[in-house]
Design an enzyme around this catalytic site. Structure first.
Site, PDB file in Angstrom:
ATOM      1  N   SER A  69      -5.623  -8.035  -1.646  1.00 37.14           N
ATOM      2  CA  SER A  69      -6.744  -8.977  -1.622  1.00 37.14           C
ATOM      3  C   SER A  69      -7.694  -8.736  -2.774  1.00 37.14           C
ATOM      4  O   SER A  69      -8.186  -9.676  -3.416  1.00 37.14           O
ATOM      5  CB  SER A  69      -7.490  -8.882  -0.282  1.00 37.14           C
ATOM      6  OG  SER A  69      -8.201  -7.660  -0.153  1.00 37.14           O
ATOM      7  N   LYS A  70      -7.971  -7.485  -3.079  1.00 30.88           N
ATOM      8  CA  LYS A  70      -8.907  -7.169  -4.149  1.00 30.88           C
ATOM      9  C   LYS A  70      -8.280  -7.399  -5.529  1.00 30.88           C
ATOM     10  O   LYS A  70      -8.976  -7.762  -6.487  1.00 30.88           O
ATOM     11  CB  LYS A  70      -9.398  -5.732  -4.019  1.00 30.88           C
ATOM     12  CG  LYS A  70     -10.250  -5.476  -2.781  1.00 30.88           C
ATOM     13  CD  LYS A  70     -11.539  -6.290  -2.785  1.00 30.88           C
ATOM     14  CE  LYS A  70     -12.447  -5.918  -1.621  1.00 30.88           C
ATOM     15  NZ  LYS A  70     -13.741  -6.632  -1.648  1.00 30.88           N
ATOM     16  N   SER A  91      -2.810  -4.386   2.242  1.00 29.45           N
ATOM     17  CA  SER A  91      -3.442  -5.708   2.341  1.00 29.45           C
ATOM     18  C   SER A  91      -4.772  -5.726   1.604  1.00 29.45           C
ATOM     19  O   SER A  91      -5.112  -6.707   0.922  1.00 29.45           O
ATOM     20  CB  SER A  91      -3.634  -6.101   3.807  1.00 29.45           C
ATOM     21  OG  SER A  91      -4.396  -5.140   4.515  1.00 29.45           O
ATOM     22  N   TYR A  92      -5.533  -4.645   1.712  1.00 33.56           N
ATOM     23  CA  TYR A  92      -6.810  -4.545   1.006  1.00 33.56           C
ATOM     24  C   TYR A  92      -6.591  -4.570  -0.504  1.00 33.56           C
ATOM     25  O   TYR A  92      -7.268  -5.303  -1.232  1.00 33.56           O
ATOM     26  CB  TYR A  92      -7.518  -3.253   1.425  1.00 33.56           C
ATOM     27  CG  TYR A  92      -8.873  -3.047   0.786  1.00 33.56           C
ATOM     28  CD1 TYR A  92     -10.009  -3.638   1.327  1.00 33.56           C
ATOM     29  CD2 TYR A  92      -9.015  -2.241  -0.345  1.00 33.56           C
ATOM     30  CE1 TYR A  92     -11.262  -3.438   0.743  1.00 33.56           C
ATOM     31  CE2 TYR A  92     -10.258  -2.039  -0.921  1.00 33.56           C
ATOM     32  CZ  TYR A  92     -11.378  -2.641  -0.373  1.00 33.56           C
ATOM     33  OH  TYR A  92     -12.609  -2.444  -0.954  1.00 33.56           O
ATOM     34  N   ALA A  93      -5.636  -3.782  -0.981  1.00 35.75           N
ATOM     35  CA  ALA A  93      -5.359  -3.732  -2.414  1.00 35.75           C
ATOM     36  C   ALA A  93      -4.911  -5.098  -2.927  1.00 35.75           C
ATOM     37  O   ALA A  93      -5.334  -5.542  -4.004  1.00 35.75           O
ATOM     38  CB  ALA A  93      -4.297  -2.675  -2.708  1.00 35.75           C
TER      39      ALA A  93
END
Length: 256
Positions: A164-165, A160-162
């Site tokens: 979003s970024k 999810s972090y990847a």
């Protein structure tokens, strides 16, 4: 204008999200050292007497504190309304607030995905749009997003972090395409492996820590202080011809 004068932020006001620790604090202090007054906001920022307030005011700059839950759209809009009413001209927006949730992709729950997207992507777009439209009207402004090495890479156990970024990198480029000709610079900073709360689990894992340091040519974890110069460059006239760029501050990681 001499080259040193181009880096001055005297008379400017900067909104810095997630300013009460880590990279956001380092950026806020760097901007204040260059002459900017700071409008600080985070979910847990003390409204009076915070460490970042003391650091900024000790430099002779003004500091105004706000709280906002970046996972809640209503809270984000409430902050924007109040900040714009109390600070009529925002010259610089540092979209730094973010979160990370760790779990393998096959076990990454909806709750992780939704929270990370709301904080790391949705709120950052709303903030940039709402503050940015006024910058466009004035034909002057700087917007800087905190991206990530995972704007370019996939990472492990942080899907999810990847995501979003990665999407944030496209927001940087898309806004820059529309606003560069209207006096507004939109750029990003991609931190490498930095000694912050978010990376404590990696630093505590002997194998991951060794592998990470083995790939960084500089041979060390970065620190929040490493972002002062970069953020001042992008927030000042010195960076007036930089648009749609994501600068890596990574000790050389992406060059390996």
């Amino acid at each position: 204008m001499g080259v040193l004068d181009q880096f001055s932020l005297k008379g400017k006001t900067a909104v810095v999200t997630g300013c009460n620790k880590g990279i956001g604090m380092g950026m806020a202090i760097g901007l204040a050292e260059a002459g900017a007054d700071i409008v600080g906001v985070s979910a847990t920022l003390e409204l009076s007497g915070s460490k970042i307030e003391k650091e900024v005011t000790a430099l002779g700059r003004r500091f105004k504190a706000y709280q906002a839950d970046f996972s809640n759209r209503d809270s984000v809009y409430a902050f924007i309304k109040k900040a714009q009413a109390e600070n009529p001209v925002i010259d610089i927006l540092i979209n730094n607030a973010g979160t990370i949730k760790r779990a393998p992709a096959a076990e990454h729950p909806d709750e992780y995905w939704d929270e990370v997207m709301a904080i790391n992507l949705d709120s950052q777009f709303v903030l940039a749009r709402e503050f940015g439209k006024l910058m466009v009207q004035r034909e002057s402004g700087k917007i800087i997003f905190t991206c990530s090495l995972l704007t370019f890479q996939g990472g492990i156990n942080v899907i999810s972090y990847a995501a979003s970024k990665g999407a944030l990198g496209s927001v940087v480029k898309g806004m820059a395409n529309e606003w560069a000709g209207k006096g507004v610079n939109v750029n990003g900073i991609a931190p490498g492996y930095i000694d912050t709360d978010n990376t404590k689990p990696l630093q505590a894992d002997p194998e991951r820590n060794k592998a990470i340091l083995g790939r960084i040519p500089a041979g060390r974890w970065g620190t929040p202080q490493d972002f002062k110069g970069t953020v001042v460059l992008l927030a000042s006239e010195a960076g007036s011809y930089i648009n749609g760029t994501i600068l890596t501050v990574d000790g050389g990681w992406m060059g390996r």
